[in-house]
Scaffold this motif. Structure first.
Motif, PDB file in Angstrom:
ATOM      1  N   THR A 169     -19.722  23.348 -25.871  1.00  7.57           N
ATOM      2  CA  THR A 169     -20.100  22.161 -26.633  1.00  7.57           C
ATOM      3  C   THR A 169     -21.596  21.883 -26.477  1.00  7.57           C
ATOM      4  O   THR A 169     -22.231  21.318 -27.360  1.00  7.57           O
ATOM      5  N   ASP A 181     -17.249  11.947 -29.157  1.00 11.11           N
ATOM      6  CA  ASP A 181     -16.674  12.265 -30.462  1.00 11.11           C
ATOM      7  C   ASP A 181     -17.200  13.603 -30.978  1.00 11.11           C
ATOM      8  O   ASP A 181     -16.459  14.387 -31.583  1.00 11.11           O
ATOM      9  N   GLU A 182     -18.475  13.892 -30.700  1.00 14.32           N
ATOM     10  CA  GLU A 182     -19.040  15.170 -31.123  1.00 14.32           C
ATOM     11  C   GLU A 182     -18.430  16.322 -30.335  1.00 14.32           C
ATOM     12  O   GLU A 182     -18.192  17.406 -30.878  1.00 14.32           O
ATOM     13  N   ARG A 185     -15.336  17.112 -32.001  1.00 14.46           N
ATOM     14  CA  ARG A 185     -15.596  17.705 -33.325  1.00 14.46           C
ATOM     15  C   ARG A 185     -15.990  19.176 -33.213  1.00 14.46           C
ATOM     16  O   ARG A 185     -15.615  20.004 -34.063  1.00 14.46           O
ATOM     17  N   ASN A 188     -12.886  21.184 -32.868  1.00 13.52           N
ATOM     18  CA  ASN A 188     -12.131  21.164 -34.119  1.00 13.52           C
ATOM     19  C   ASN A 188     -12.746  22.099 -35.149  1.00 13.52           C
ATOM     20  O   ASN A 188     -12.042  22.872 -35.821  1.00 13.52           O
ATOM     21  N   GLU A 189     -14.069  22.020 -35.302  1.00 13.47           N
ATOM     22  CA  GLU A 189     -14.743  22.824 -36.319  1.00 13.47           C
ATOM     23  C   GLU A 189     -14.709  24.309 -35.980  1.00 13.47           C
ATOM     24  O   GLU A 189     -14.745  25.163 -36.875  1.00 13.47           O
ATOM     25  N   ASP A 222      -9.297   7.838 -36.805  1.00 13.21           N
ATOM     26  CA  ASP A 222      -9.410   9.292 -36.905  1.00 13.21           C
ATOM     27  C   ASP A 222      -8.643  10.020 -35.815  1.00 13.21           C
ATOM     28  O   ASP A 222      -8.718  11.250 -35.721  1.00 13.21           O
ATOM     29  N   LEU A 272      -9.531  12.564 -30.307  1.00 14.89           N
ATOM     30  CA  LEU A 272     -10.065  13.046 -31.582  1.00 14.89           C
ATOM     31  C   LEU A 272      -9.886  14.542 -31.775  1.00 14.89           C
ATOM     32  O   LEU A 272     -10.282  15.077 -32.814  1.00 14.89           O
ATOM     33  N   SER A 273      -9.300  15.217 -30.811  1.00 12.91           N
ATOM     34  CA  SER A 273      -9.108  16.655 -30.936  1.00 12.91           C
ATOM     35  C   SER A 273      -7.946  16.965 -31.868  1.00 12.91           C
ATOM     36  O   SER A 273      -6.910  16.292 -31.837  1.00 12.91           O
ATOM     37  N   THR A 274      -8.106  17.996 -32.666  1.00  9.47           N
ATOM     38  CA  THR A 274      -7.023  18.483 -33.513  1.00  9.47           C
ATOM     39  C   THR A 274      -6.550  19.861 -33.058  1.00  9.47           C
ATOM     40  O   THR A 274      -5.734  20.492 -33.723  1.00  9.47           O
TER      41      THR A 274
END
Length: 317
Positions: A169, A181-182, A185, A188-189, A222, A272-274
């Motif tokens: 990260t 949050d980043e 993300r 996730n991305e 989210d 916020l993790s998917t």
């Protein structure tokens, strides 16, 4: 990690209750590691306190076994070298070829120089929370942020050698953060198959051992962890058993009821993790005995191996 104060010890259960809970949680993926710990801990510290965080119950013992052991570099290997310099795996036929792992080293050594930025609130779905924190440190001044970067480098080298595509990260390459949050993300991305956030705790002296933090069922804004709660628990269970086996460290004696697992709903990096994600608190920096381990390079290499084997077992299932 110092997002919140760690819970203090409660009553100490009997050895029989502790063993029952711990064996249920460590499942076949970590049974060997658990037996090693039991053999090492037969003298005094025979129980963990009742968990104060919700949901740290053991899952079924039907989890998949771990795969072949990770190649063992020398204990002095810092995790660098060519394998750590490229994002893709260096063994296209390795057991983790085609798998994507994101390593999230907790905090940032320069967060302390940016108090206003890291105190800015970000949305974690169900609430707002500080962008990041400075983390904790040992009495001798060895910081959590230094520790997490060191373990992250060692871990990445081990995974890349098995063919995984591994990214961070961040890699000490920005003035502060990233914000929580980043961090979510980025995983996730990357469509990561697994994300591990590396930390060390800042609890009270006498509180010892490691624990893996799992995402709670959370839905709001989210945040929606419904798809990752199950696989994240599987990832955490694989890590617990392998971490015991490699490091000889015991699961936390101050939360998790001896399972080494803790469930939280207040961490933005999990909410916020998917993709499957866990946090690992490798030990308590504020306890002198744990600090002696965390500051030892040979032990950090063992910690990286335990993590690599746990991640590998999860991804090979």
């Amino acid at each position: 990690m110092s997002y919140d104060e760690s819970p203090q010890p409660a009553r100490r259960p009997s050895r029989r209750r502790h063993l029952t809970l711990a064996v249920a949680a460590l499942v076949p993926t970590g049974l060997v590691g658990w037996l090693v710990w039991q053999g090492m801990s037969g003298s005094g510290e025979d129980g963990a306190s009742a968990a104060t965080a919700a949901g740290a119950t053991a899952s079924s013992a039907a989890a998949s076994p771990t795969g072949p052991a990770t190649p063992r570099p020398a204990a002095s290997d810092p995790g660098g070298g060519a394998a750590d310099d490229v994002p893709g795996g260096d063994d296209p036929a390795g057991p983790l070829a085609g798998k994507v792992v994101v390593i999230d080293p907790g905090h940032n050594p320069r967060n302390k120089d940016h108090p206003s930025e890291i105190n800015e609130k970000v949305d974690i779905g169900t609430a707002t929370k500080e962008c990041d924190t400075t983390g904790t440190e040992t009495d001798s001044g060895y910081t959590e942020a230094e520790f997490t970067l060191d373990v992250a480098h060692r871990l990445r080298a081990l995974l890349v050698r098995q063919g995984a595509t591994v990214t961070y990260t961040y890699d000490n390459d920005r003035p502060y953060g990233p914000c929580v949050d980043e961090r979510a993300r980025i995983g996730n991305e990357a469509k990561a198959d697994a994300v591990v956030s590396v930390h060390a705790d800042g609890s009270a002296p006498g509180n010892r051992g490691f624990h893996v933090i799992l995402p709670a069922p959370v839905k709001g804004g989210d945040a929606d962890t419904s798809a990752i709660v199950g696989p994240s628990r599987e990832l955490g269970e694989h890590i617990v058993g392998n971490f015991v086996r490699e490091t000889g460290s015991a699961p936390s004696n101050y939360l998790g009821d001896g399972t080494g697992l803790d469930v939280r709903e207040d961490l933005g990096g999990l909410n916020l993790s998917t993709v499957p994600k866990v946090f690992l608190e490798c030990g308590n920096m504020r306890d002198s005995a744990d600090a002696a381990l965390l500051t030892d390079a040979e032990w950090r290499q063992k910690a990286a191996r335990g993590l690599a084997d746990g991640i590998g077992g999860f991804l090979k299932k």
